[in-house]
Design a protein around this motif. Structure first.
Motif, PDB file in Angstrom:
ATOM      1  N   SER A 199      14.001  23.067 -29.853  1.00 19.66           N
ATOM      2  CA  SER A 199      15.222  22.785 -29.287  1.00 19.66           C
ATOM      3  C   SER A 199      16.196  23.959 -29.072  1.00 19.66           C
ATOM      4  O   SER A 199      15.877  24.903 -29.564  1.00 19.66           O
ATOM      5  CB  SER A 199      16.102  21.766 -29.995  1.00 19.66           C
ATOM      6  OG  SER A 199      16.499  22.383 -31.275  1.00 19.66           O
ATOM      7  N   VAL A 215      13.555  28.930 -22.112  1.00 11.38           N
ATOM      8  CA  VAL A 215      14.100  27.628 -21.674  1.00 11.38           C
ATOM      9  C   VAL A 215      15.430  27.430 -22.501  1.00 11.38           C
ATOM     10  O   VAL A 215      15.655  27.714 -23.371  1.00 11.38           O
ATOM     11  CB  VAL A 215      13.252  26.549 -22.221  1.00 11.38           C
ATOM     12  CG1 VAL A 215      13.915  25.491 -21.921  1.00 11.38           C
ATOM     13  CG2 VAL A 215      11.770  26.688 -21.636  1.00 11.38           C
ATOM     14  N   ARG A 217      17.422  24.758 -22.659  1.00 11.14           N
ATOM     15  CA  ARG A 217      17.487  23.367 -23.722  1.00 11.14           C
ATOM     16  C   ARG A 217      16.302  22.947 -23.829  1.00 11.14           C
ATOM     17  O   ARG A 217      15.755  22.080 -23.016  1.00 11.14           O
ATOM     18  CB  ARG A 217      18.516  22.527 -23.112  1.00 11.14           C
ATOM     19  CG  ARG A 217      20.049  22.914 -22.918  1.00 11.14           C
ATOM     20  CD  ARG A 217      21.110  21.971 -22.297  1.00 11.14           C
ATOM     21  NE  ARG A 217      21.076  20.636 -22.982  1.00 11.14           N
ATOM     22  CZ  ARG A 217      20.550  19.676 -22.712  1.00 11.14           C
ATOM     23  NH1 ARG A 217      19.815  19.481 -21.485  1.00 11.14           N
ATOM     24  NH2 ARG A 217      20.603  18.582 -23.443  1.00 11.14           N
ATOM     25  N   ALA A 218      15.535  23.405 -24.703  1.00 19.49           N
ATOM     26  CA  ALA A 218      14.021  23.062 -24.691  1.00 19.49           C
ATOM     27  C   ALA A 218      13.922  21.513 -25.026  1.00 19.49           C
ATOM     28  O   ALA A 218      12.960  21.133 -24.643  1.00 19.49           O
ATOM     29  CB  ALA A 218      13.372  23.851 -26.010  1.00 19.49           C
ATOM     30  N   GLU A 219      14.810  21.170 -25.671  1.00 19.61           N
ATOM     31  CA  GLU A 219      14.684  19.636 -26.067  1.00 19.61           C
ATOM     32  C   GLU A 219      14.757  18.455 -24.878  1.00 19.61           C
ATOM     33  O   GLU A 219      14.068  17.671 -24.775  1.00 19.61           O
ATOM     34  CB  GLU A 219      15.772  18.963 -26.791  1.00 19.61           C
ATOM     35  CG  GLU A 219      17.047  19.038 -26.198  1.00 19.61           C
ATOM     36  CD  GLU A 219      17.716  20.346 -26.472  1.00 19.61           C
ATOM     37  OE1 GLU A 219      19.021  20.314 -26.458  1.00 19.61           O
ATOM     38  OE2 GLU A 219      17.324  21.328 -26.977  1.00 19.61           O
ATOM     39  N   SER A 220      15.171  19.162 -23.815  1.00 17.30           N
ATOM     40  CA  SER A 220      15.262  18.434 -22.411  1.00 17.30           C
ATOM     41  C   SER A 220      13.735  18.385 -21.782  1.00 17.30           C
ATOM     42  O   SER A 220      13.616  17.711 -20.904  1.00 17.30           O
ATOM     43  CB  SER A 220      16.079  19.015 -21.250  1.00 17.30           C
ATOM     44  OG  SER A 220      15.809  20.302 -21.183  1.00 17.30           O
ATOM     45  N   TRP A 221      12.875  19.185 -22.197  1.00 20.89           N
ATOM     46  CA  TRP A 221      11.482  19.130 -21.985  1.00 20.89           C
ATOM     47  C   TRP A 221      10.605  18.139 -22.283  1.00 20.89           C
ATOM     48  O   TRP A 221       9.252  18.066 -22.230  1.00 20.89           O
ATOM     49  CB  TRP A 221      10.924  20.523 -21.832  1.00 20.89           C
ATOM     50  CG  TRP A 221      11.587  21.634 -20.711  1.00 20.89           C
ATOM     51  CD1 TRP A 221      12.920  21.758 -20.657  1.00 20.89           C
ATOM     52  CD2 TRP A 221      10.770  22.709 -20.033  1.00 20.89           C
ATOM     53  NE1 TRP A 221      12.972  22.831 -19.630  1.00 20.89           N
ATOM     54  CE2 TRP A 221      11.707  23.469 -19.307  1.00 20.89           C
ATOM     55  CE3 TRP A 221       9.517  22.957 -20.067  1.00 20.89           C
ATOM     56  CZ2 TRP A 221      11.443  24.212 -18.627  1.00 20.89           C
ATOM     57  CZ3 TRP A 221       9.059  24.071 -19.211  1.00 20.89           C
ATOM     58  CH2 TRP A 221      10.057  25.025 -18.437  1.00 20.89           C
ATOM     59  N   ARG A 222      11.018  17.746 -23.631  1.00 22.10           N
ATOM     60  CA  ARG A 222      10.120  16.956 -24.447  1.00 22.10           C
ATOM     61  C   ARG A 222       9.217  15.542 -23.772  1.00 22.10           C
ATOM     62  O   ARG A 222       8.474  15.589 -23.831  1.00 22.10           O
ATOM     63  CB  ARG A 222      10.866  16.367 -25.684  1.00 22.10           C
ATOM     64  CG  ARG A 222       9.947  15.933 -26.860  1.00 22.10           C
ATOM     65  CD  ARG A 222      10.644  15.692 -28.132  1.00 22.10           C
ATOM     66  NE  ARG A 222      11.181  16.977 -28.515  1.00 22.10           N
ATOM     67  CZ  ARG A 222      12.395  17.250 -29.081  1.00 22.10           C
ATOM     68  NH1 ARG A 222      13.418  16.432 -28.856  1.00 22.10           N
ATOM     69  NH2 ARG A 222      13.060  18.451 -29.377  1.00 22.10           N
ATOM     70  N   GLU A 224       8.731  15.267 -20.588  1.00 22.54           N
ATOM     71  CA  GLU A 224       7.898  15.269 -19.764  1.00 22.54           C
ATOM     72  C   GLU A 224       6.370  16.297 -20.295  1.00 22.54           C
ATOM     73  O   GLU A 224       5.503  15.867 -19.891  1.00 22.54           O
ATOM     74  CB  GLU A 224       8.569  16.696 -18.755  1.00 22.54           C
ATOM     75  CG  GLU A 224       7.520  16.976 -17.410  1.00 22.54           C
ATOM     76  CD  GLU A 224       8.029  17.813 -16.455  1.00 22.54           C
ATOM     77  OE1 GLU A 224       7.496  18.122 -15.608  1.00 22.54           O
ATOM     78  OE2 GLU A 224       9.235  18.168 -16.666  1.00 22.54           O
ATOM     79  N   TYR A 225       6.916  16.729 -21.145  1.00 19.07           N
ATOM     80  CA  TYR A 225       5.748  17.410 -22.168  1.00 19.07           C
ATOM     81  C   TYR A 225       4.900  16.297 -22.694  1.00 19.07           C
ATOM     82  O   TYR A 225       3.524  16.319 -22.456  1.00 19.07           O
ATOM     83  CB  TYR A 225       6.385  18.207 -23.269  1.00 19.07           C
ATOM     84  CG  TYR A 225       5.051  19.115 -24.115  1.00 19.07           C
ATOM     85  CD1 TYR A 225       4.805  20.426 -23.659  1.00 19.07           C
ATOM     86  CD2 TYR A 225       4.713  18.266 -25.190  1.00 19.07           C
ATOM     87  CE1 TYR A 225       3.748  20.824 -24.616  1.00 19.07           C
ATOM     88  CE2 TYR A 225       3.555  19.101 -25.985  1.00 19.07           C
ATOM     89  CZ  TYR A 225       3.211  20.332 -25.564  1.00 19.07           C
ATOM     90  OH  TYR A 225       2.169  20.962 -26.329  1.00 19.07           O
ATOM     91  N   LYS A 228       2.851  15.251 -19.834  1.00 23.74           N
ATOM     92  CA  LYS A 228       1.860  16.073 -19.594  1.00 23.74           C
ATOM     93  C   LYS A 228       0.375  16.105 -20.476  1.00 23.74           C
ATOM     94  O   LYS A 228      -0.533  16.142 -20.256  1.00 23.74           O
ATOM     95  CB  LYS A 228       2.225  17.346 -19.469  1.00 23.74           C
ATOM     96  CG  LYS A 228       3.426  17.603 -18.396  1.00 23.74           C
ATOM     97  CD  LYS A 228       2.530  17.589 -16.892  1.00 23.74           C
ATOM     98  CE  LYS A 228       3.251  17.946 -15.798  1.00 23.74           C
ATOM     99  NZ  LYS A 228       2.565  17.750 -14.496  1.00 23.74           N
TER     100      LYS A 228
END
Length: 288
Positions: A199, A215, A217-222, A224-225, A228
């Motif tokens: 995050s 990144v 706001r890393a938490e915003s990628w969770r 989509e991650y 994937k």
């Protein structure tokens, strides 16, 4: 390496109780048969005299090659050094499992080899021989197993994180299974690679290509991650199933003995059915 060898022997000893051996015949060096050359094998293996009598290339097999052989490939590439929260690096877990499995198999009468590093052997000091072969490896390790030509009676165990493009992984599984060899793909991951706990502002660095990504706001990628991750594993599993192989996921926060027992049981069952004793994390079960 000495610490990993000792740990592997300890785990193998604990798991060995209650397991049945897999002893088979065919340990000699005498001529056994000719078989068709498989793409990816070294050209030095071609028997040119026999091949000259036909339109195909042939390899001269000896008894030990025709007998059941287990090839174990541990991924030693740069990405396998990743670890979090004082957990063992993925490379160490792959080596411990490779050594411990080899120890169990040799005690059961099997021959074990490491592609491109060590010819199949039933030597009782198989763990030390594998460790020496790894240390003396002449080239930088790759992220995917080398292309080689296992015999149809062989069994292959691949231990890595398998974060390469799914198409490349699927192609390598297809090539290795072309001869009819059975196999098992084990994806070894750090828990953070499944849960994506990051995050805030984070800089991610690709360990093999050297690329960097910052990144905000890393938490915003969770979310989509997670998608994937599920897609990536589904493609690997599908490739393994098409080849008649099995696919397992192991997290480094789980005991190594869990994976060793499950893998050995799947090998003993010919890769069919569930493997009791293999503990997935909750997110791994969801991803699968």
């Amino acid at each position: 390496m000495p610490r990993l060898v000792l740990e592997a022997r300890r785990i193998a000893s604990n798991v060995q109780h209650g397991l049945h051996g897999r002893r088979r015949s065919g340990m000699g060096e005498n001529f056994w048969q000719y078989r068709r050359f498989v793409d990816g094998e070294p050209a030095a293996r071609v028997d040119w005299r026999r091949s000259a009598r036909d339109d195909h290339l042939y390899v001269r097999e000896r008894e030990w090659e025709a007998a059941h052989t287990v090839w174990i490939w541990p991924d030693l590439s740069a990405s396998m050094s990743y670890a979090t929260h004082k957990l063992p690096p993925k490379r160490e877990r792959a080596l411990v499992i490779a050594f411990a499995l080899a120890d169990l198999l040799v005690k059961g009468g099997e021959r074990v080899g490491v592609p491109e590093l060590m010819r199949p052997s039933a030597n009782r000091r198989i763990v030390e021989r594998m460790a020496e072969a790894v240390i003396l490896a002449p080239e930088l390790p790759a992220s995917l197993p080398p292309a080689f030509g296992p015999s149809p009676m062989s069994e292959i165990v691949l231990l890595g994180d398998f974060w390469s493009p799914a198409a490349e992984i699927a192609a390598r599984i297809h090539d290795l299974a072309a001869s009819g060899a059975h196999g098992h793909v084990v994806q070894i991951v750090d828990p953070s690679e499944e849960t994506f706990p990051f995050s805030g502002r984070i800089e991610f660095e690709e360990p093999e290509g050297g690329g960097r990504l910052t990144v905000g706001r890393a938490e915003s990628w969770r979310a989509e991650y997670d998608l994937k991750l599920v897609e990536h594993r589904a493609r690997i599993r599908a490739a393994a199933q098409r080849a008649g192989w099995t696919f397992l996921v192991h997290r480094t926060d789980r005991p190594a003995s869990d994976l060793l027992l499950a893998l050995h049981m799947r090998m003993g069952a010919g890769g069919t059915g569930a493997a009791p004793g293999f503990a997935h994390g909750a997110r791994t079960e969801a991803a699968e």
